[in-house]
Design a protein around this motif. Structure first.
Motif, PDB file in Angstrom:
ATOM      1  N   GLU A  56       7.002  -1.775   2.837  1.00  0.00           N
ATOM      2  CA  GLU A  56       5.878  -1.674   3.775  1.00  0.00           C
ATOM      3  C   GLU A  56       5.822  -2.937   4.638  1.00  0.00           C
ATOM      4  OE1 GLU A  56       2.277  -0.611   1.732  1.00  0.00           O
ATOM      5  OE2 GLU A  56       1.138  -0.577   3.593  1.00  0.00           O
ATOM      6  N   GLU A  57       6.128  -4.071   4.017  1.00  0.00           N
ATOM      7  CA  GLU A  57       6.030  -5.346   4.742  1.00  0.00           C
ATOM      8  C   GLU A  57       7.098  -5.447   5.843  1.00  0.00           C
ATOM      9  OE1 GLU A  57       5.788  -5.114   1.327  1.00  0.00           O
ATOM     10  OE2 GLU A  57       3.616  -5.319   1.575  1.00  0.00           O
ATOM     11  N   THR A  58       8.334  -5.106   5.510  1.00  0.00           N
ATOM     12  CA  THR A  58       9.393  -5.253   6.515  1.00  0.00           C
ATOM     13  C   THR A  58       9.191  -4.268   7.665  1.00  0.00           C
ATOM     14  OG1 THR A  58      10.884  -3.766   5.315  1.00  0.00           O
ATOM     15  CG2 THR A  58      11.105  -6.121   4.859  1.00  0.00           C
ATOM     16  N   LEU A  59       8.756  -3.064   7.317  1.00  0.00           N
ATOM     17  CA  LEU A  59       8.532  -2.067   8.367  1.00  0.00           C
ATOM     18  C   LEU A  59       7.338  -2.464   9.244  1.00  0.00           C
ATOM     19  CD1 LEU A  59       9.477   0.565   9.590  1.00  0.00           C
ATOM     20  CD2 LEU A  59       8.090   1.800   7.904  1.00  0.00           C
ATOM     21  N   THR A  60       6.294  -2.975   8.611  1.00  0.00           N
ATOM     22  CA  THR A  60       5.123  -3.446   9.359  1.00  0.00           C
ATOM     23  C   THR A  60       5.531  -4.520  10.362  1.00  0.00           C
ATOM     24  OG1 THR A  60       3.653  -2.996   7.499  1.00  0.00           O
ATOM     25  CG2 THR A  60       2.849  -4.561   9.144  1.00  0.00           C
ATOM     26  N   ALA A  61       6.348  -5.463   9.906  1.00  0.00           N
ATOM     27  CA  ALA A  61       6.759  -6.570  10.780  1.00  0.00           C
ATOM     28  C   ALA A  61       7.598  -6.058  11.948  1.00  0.00           C
ATOM     29  CB  ALA A  61       7.552  -7.601   9.978  1.00  0.00           C
ATOM     30  N   ARG A  62       8.485  -5.085  11.669  1.00  0.00           N
ATOM     31  CA  ARG A  62       9.334  -4.544  12.740  1.00  0.00           C
ATOM     32  C   ARG A  62       8.487  -3.831  13.784  1.00  0.00           C
ATOM     33  NH1 ARG A  62      12.826  -1.301   9.869  1.00  0.00           N
ATOM     34  NH2 ARG A  62      13.616  -3.250   9.046  1.00  0.00           N
ATOM     35  N   VAL A  63       7.496  -3.084  13.329  1.00  0.00           N
ATOM     36  CA  VAL A  63       6.617  -2.374  14.265  1.00  0.00           C
ATOM     37  C   VAL A  63       5.751  -3.372  15.038  1.00  0.00           C
ATOM     38  CG1 VAL A  63       4.657  -0.781  14.448  1.00  0.00           C
ATOM     39  CG2 VAL A  63       6.585  -0.228  12.932  1.00  0.00           C
ATOM     40  N   GLY A  79      -4.695   7.904  11.389  1.00  0.00           N
ATOM     41  CA  GLY A  79      -5.442   7.317  10.265  1.00  0.00           C
ATOM     42  C   GLY A  79      -4.820   6.038   9.739  1.00  0.00           C
ATOM     43  N   LEU A  80      -5.051   5.780   8.457  1.00  0.00           N
ATOM     44  CA  LEU A  80      -4.706   4.482   7.858  1.00  0.00           C
ATOM     45  C   LEU A  80      -3.350   4.512   7.138  1.00  0.00           C
ATOM     46  CD1 LEU A  80      -8.230   3.603   6.352  1.00  0.00           C
ATOM     47  CD2 LEU A  80      -7.196   2.660   8.447  1.00  0.00           C
ATOM     48  N   HIS A  81      -2.883   3.341   6.753  1.00  0.00           N
ATOM     49  CA  HIS A  81      -1.676   3.155   5.924  1.00  0.00           C
ATOM     50  C   HIS A  81      -0.456   3.865   6.512  1.00  0.00           C
ATOM     51  CE1 HIS A  81      -4.573   1.514   3.224  1.00  0.00           C
ATOM     52  NE2 HIS A  81      -5.161   2.678   3.023  1.00  0.00           N
ATOM     53  N   THR A  82      -0.281   3.724   7.805  1.00  0.00           N
ATOM     54  CA  THR A  82       0.754   4.494   8.503  1.00  0.00           C
ATOM     55  C   THR A  82       2.161   4.112   8.055  1.00  0.00           C
ATOM     56  OG1 THR A  82       0.680   2.863  10.268  1.00  0.00           O
ATOM     57  CG2 THR A  82      -0.658   4.846  10.547  1.00  0.00           C
ATOM     58  N   HIS A  83       2.412   2.820   7.809  1.00  0.00           N
ATOM     59  CA  HIS A  83       3.769   2.383   7.451  1.00  0.00           C
ATOM     60  C   HIS A  83       4.142   2.900   6.056  1.00  0.00           C
ATOM     61  CE1 HIS A  83       3.299   0.152  11.059  1.00  0.00           C
ATOM     62  NE2 HIS A  83       2.448  -0.716  10.547  1.00  0.00           N
ATOM     63  N   ARG A  84       3.205   2.792   5.140  1.00  0.00           N
ATOM     64  CA  ARG A  84       3.426   3.300   3.776  1.00  0.00           C
ATOM     65  C   ARG A  84       3.708   4.802   3.808  1.00  0.00           C
ATOM     66  NH1 ARG A  84      -1.755   2.567   0.233  1.00  0.00           N
ATOM     67  NH2 ARG A  84      -1.560   0.499   1.171  1.00  0.00           N
ATOM     68  N   ARG A  85       2.942   5.507   4.615  1.00  0.00           N
ATOM     69  CA  ARG A  85       3.103   6.968   4.674  1.00  0.00           C
ATOM     70  C   ARG A  85       4.413   7.344   5.366  1.00  0.00           C
ATOM     71  NH1 ARG A  85      -1.929   7.956   7.781  1.00  0.00           N
ATOM     72  NH2 ARG A  85      -1.271  10.102   7.909  1.00  0.00           N
ATOM     73  N   ALA A  86       4.830   6.566   6.347  1.00  0.00           N
ATOM     74  CA  ALA A  86       6.111   6.844   7.017  1.00  0.00           C
ATOM     75  C   ALA A  86       7.254   6.658   6.019  1.00  0.00           C
ATOM     76  CB  ALA A  86       6.283   5.920   8.214  1.00  0.00           C
ATOM     77  N   VAL A 129       9.777   2.850  19.496  1.00  0.00           N
ATOM     78  CA  VAL A 129      10.399   3.466  18.325  1.00  0.00           C
ATOM     79  C   VAL A 129      11.232   2.416  17.609  1.00  0.00           C
ATOM     80  CG1 VAL A 129      11.927   5.321  17.551  1.00  0.00           C
ATOM     81  CG2 VAL A 129      10.542   5.632  19.608  1.00  0.00           C
ATOM     82  N   VAL A 130      11.086   2.336  16.297  1.00  0.00           N
ATOM     83  CA  VAL A 130      11.951   1.439  15.509  1.00  0.00           C
ATOM     84  C   VAL A 130      12.628   2.261  14.428  1.00  0.00           C
ATOM     85  CG1 VAL A 130      10.441  -0.562  15.907  1.00  0.00           C
ATOM     86  CG2 VAL A 130      10.205   0.761  13.799  1.00  0.00           C
ATOM     87  N   PRO A 131      13.819   1.830  13.989  1.00  0.00           N
ATOM     88  CA  PRO A 131      14.460   2.540  12.890  1.00  0.00           C
ATOM     89  C   PRO A 131      13.774   2.202  11.569  1.00  0.00           C
ATOM     90  CG  PRO A 131      15.779   0.650  13.529  1.00  0.00           C
ATOM     91  CD  PRO A 131      14.633   0.722  14.500  1.00  0.00           C
ATOM     92  N   VAL A 132      13.795   3.138  10.656  1.00  0.00           N
ATOM     93  CA  VAL A 132      13.428   2.839   9.260  1.00  0.00           C
ATOM     94  C   VAL A 132      14.749   2.577   8.546  1.00  0.00           C
ATOM     95  CG1 VAL A 132      12.355   3.694   7.159  1.00  0.00           C
ATOM     96  CG2 VAL A 132      11.424   4.346   9.406  1.00  0.00           C
ATOM     97  N   MET A 133      14.874   1.415   7.927  1.00  0.00           N
ATOM     98  CA  MET A 133      16.154   1.006   7.357  1.00  0.00           C
ATOM     99  C   MET A 133      16.150   1.110   5.837  1.00  0.00           C
ATOM    100  SD  MET A 133      17.083  -2.263   9.687  1.00  0.00           S
ATOM    101  CE  MET A 133      17.010  -2.188  11.473  1.00  0.00           C
TER     102      MET A 133
END
Ligand code: GRF
Length: 213
Positions: free
Chosen positions: A160-167, A115-122, A151-155
């Motif tokens: 949401e923005e930094t994780l989105t960019a890494r993915v 579904g939606l908003h995957t980075h926020r939910r992670a 796979v990327v680490p969550v730091m």
């Protein structure tokens, strides 16, 4: 030469990554958007790729839209149809018509966070690793045999923005790779699994990494 049609709804950076990869044996026959203002259309046109818009807002129901979309796609007789940020849920009939030659990229490590908003939910779930998945499309949303995942680490301090960019940076690597494997006819579907002939299998990723003692 394999003919590929790419569907987008917006910016199209994944489509761009596939075009830029210039995959031997592949020809991008068309880029089709359901939104007239999708940013990626200009990139495709500038690269000499046929573009089309099938605007979902002009159809009374999902089935009518999907039929028009399939008509636009099939005029290019594609071997492979690639959903690259295509933000419409497709009918079972549509999916069945392209069975085995329709792939999608989803911004999570499926089957987590469909579904939606995957980075926020992670981030909210506190997972230590996150990522992205390229998979064959089946009637059930964000399911279907998985071809490749990154796979990327969550730091600490991620937003949401930094994780989105890494993915996203990894999406741009794995999506062209998946298309390339399919063009090379190295991907075989076995039940709910996709097998990639000759793919390397190695390594482990731990996040955060253990301290060496
Ligand atoms: C990507 O993150 C993709 O995983 C998701 O939508 C985003 C599309 O980005 N389905 P772009 O249009 O390819 O830049």
């Amino acid at each position: 030469m394999k003919s590929i049609v790419i569907l987008i709804s917006g910016r199209g950076s994944n489509m761009e990554a596939i075009v830029r990869a210039a995959i031997p044996g592949a020809r991008i026959a068309a880029v089709i958007s359901n939104r007239p203002n999708a940013g990626g259309l200009a990139f495709a046109a500038a690269h000499g790729i046929a573009t089309a818009v099938v605007d979902h807002t002009t159809y009374t129901d999902r089935a009518a839209f999907d039929a028009a979309l399939a008509g636009a796609i099939d005029s290019h007789t594609p071997d492979l149809v690639v959903l690259a940020g295509f933000m419409r849920v497709l009918t079972a009939d549509f999916v069945r018509h392209y069975e085995g030659r329709l792939i999608n990229i989803h911004p999570s490590l499926l089957p987590s966070f469909t579904g939606l908003h995957t980075h926020r939910r992670a981030l909210a779930a506190g997972v230590r690793v996150h990522g992205t998945t390229v998979h064959f499309v089946t009637a059930e949303l964000d399911c279907g045999p998985i071809i490749i995942q990154a796979v990327v680490p969550v730091m600490a301090g991620d937003t949401e923005e930094t994780l989105t960019a890494r993915v996203l940076a990894q999406e741009h690597r794995i999506f062209p790779q998946a298309v390339c494997w399919i063009v090379e006819e190295r991907v075989r579907i076995e039940g709910n699994m996709a097998r990639v002939a000759g793919a390397r299998e190695s390594g482990v990723m731990i996040s955060p990494p253990p301290e060496d003692v």
